[in-house]
Design an enzyme around this catalytic site. Sequence first.
Site, PDB file in Angstrom:
ATOM      1  N   GLU A  25      45.757  66.168  27.079  1.00 18.96           N
ATOM      2  CA  GLU A  25      46.976  66.521  26.219  1.00 18.96           C
ATOM      3  C   GLU A  25      46.520  66.491  24.746  1.00 18.96           C
ATOM      4  O   GLU A  25      47.355  67.118  23.769  1.00 18.96           O
ATOM      5  CB  GLU A  25      47.915  65.464  26.702  1.00 18.96           C
ATOM      6  CG  GLU A  25      48.176  65.585  28.188  1.00 18.96           C
ATOM      7  CD  GLU A  25      49.253  64.616  28.474  1.00 18.96           C
ATOM      8  OE1 GLU A  25      50.320  64.778  28.475  1.00 18.96           O
ATOM      9  OE2 GLU A  25      48.735  63.398  28.491  1.00 18.96           O
ATOM     10  N   GLU A  76      57.018  56.858  22.618  1.00 16.22           N
ATOM     11  CA  GLU A  76      57.624  55.686  22.076  1.00 16.22           C
ATOM     12  C   GLU A  76      56.925  55.465  20.758  1.00 16.22           C
ATOM     13  O   GLU A  76      57.833  55.199  19.753  1.00 16.22           O
ATOM     14  CB  GLU A  76      57.583  54.654  22.871  1.00 16.22           C
ATOM     15  CG  GLU A  76      58.095  54.627  24.178  1.00 16.22           C
ATOM     16  CD  GLU A  76      57.377  55.194  25.402  1.00 16.22           C
ATOM     17  OE1 GLU A  76      57.546  55.165  26.650  1.00 16.22           O
ATOM     18  OE2 GLU A  76      56.092  56.030  25.091  1.00 16.22           O
ATOM     19  N   LYS A 102      58.849  66.074  26.162  1.00 14.92           N
ATOM     20  CA  LYS A 102      57.752  66.542  26.325  1.00 14.92           C
ATOM     21  C   LYS A 102      57.929  67.776  27.750  1.00 14.92           C
ATOM     22  O   LYS A 102      58.168  67.334  28.617  1.00 14.92           O
ATOM     23  CB  LYS A 102      56.567  65.653  26.790  1.00 14.92           C
ATOM     24  CG  LYS A 102      55.216  66.154  27.240  1.00 14.92           C
ATOM     25  CD  LYS A 102      54.243  65.371  27.695  1.00 14.92           C
ATOM     26  CE  LYS A 102      53.531  64.560  26.817  1.00 14.92           C
ATOM     27  NZ  LYS A 102      52.290  63.738  27.059  1.00 14.92           N
TER      28      LYS A 102
END
Length: 122
Positions: A25, A76, A102
């Site tokens: 990612e 977060e 996301k």
Amino acid sequence: MKVESSFVFLKNVRFYAFHGVMPQERQVGGEFLLSLKVGYPLDKAMESDDVKDTLNYATLFNLAKREMDIPSQLLEHVAGRIVKAVTTAFPEVTSIDLELTKQNPPMDADCEGAGVVVKVKR
């Protein structure tokens, strides 16, 4: 007449960024949506018609973009940095509602997204 509350907002701003726990990612990246609703006293701008009397949403976008450009494992963490950047730049902010999504998260689920919602008040 007294203004009870007022906000400046960005709705579903699209970013391509490199956030995630999985190494892939942070290498390949993915699409994210950010919505911000920022409590701000707009009384003066309502009278003056002068951008210096408001929270300029282009500046708000640039603050969010700067934080979105920094890769993080957790959404977060990104959300916390955005909140801090906005409240530091604009001490008059009274509240922030932030939603960070996301799109297509890597969890083998058919969904529109996963993310975090943060609401802060001063």
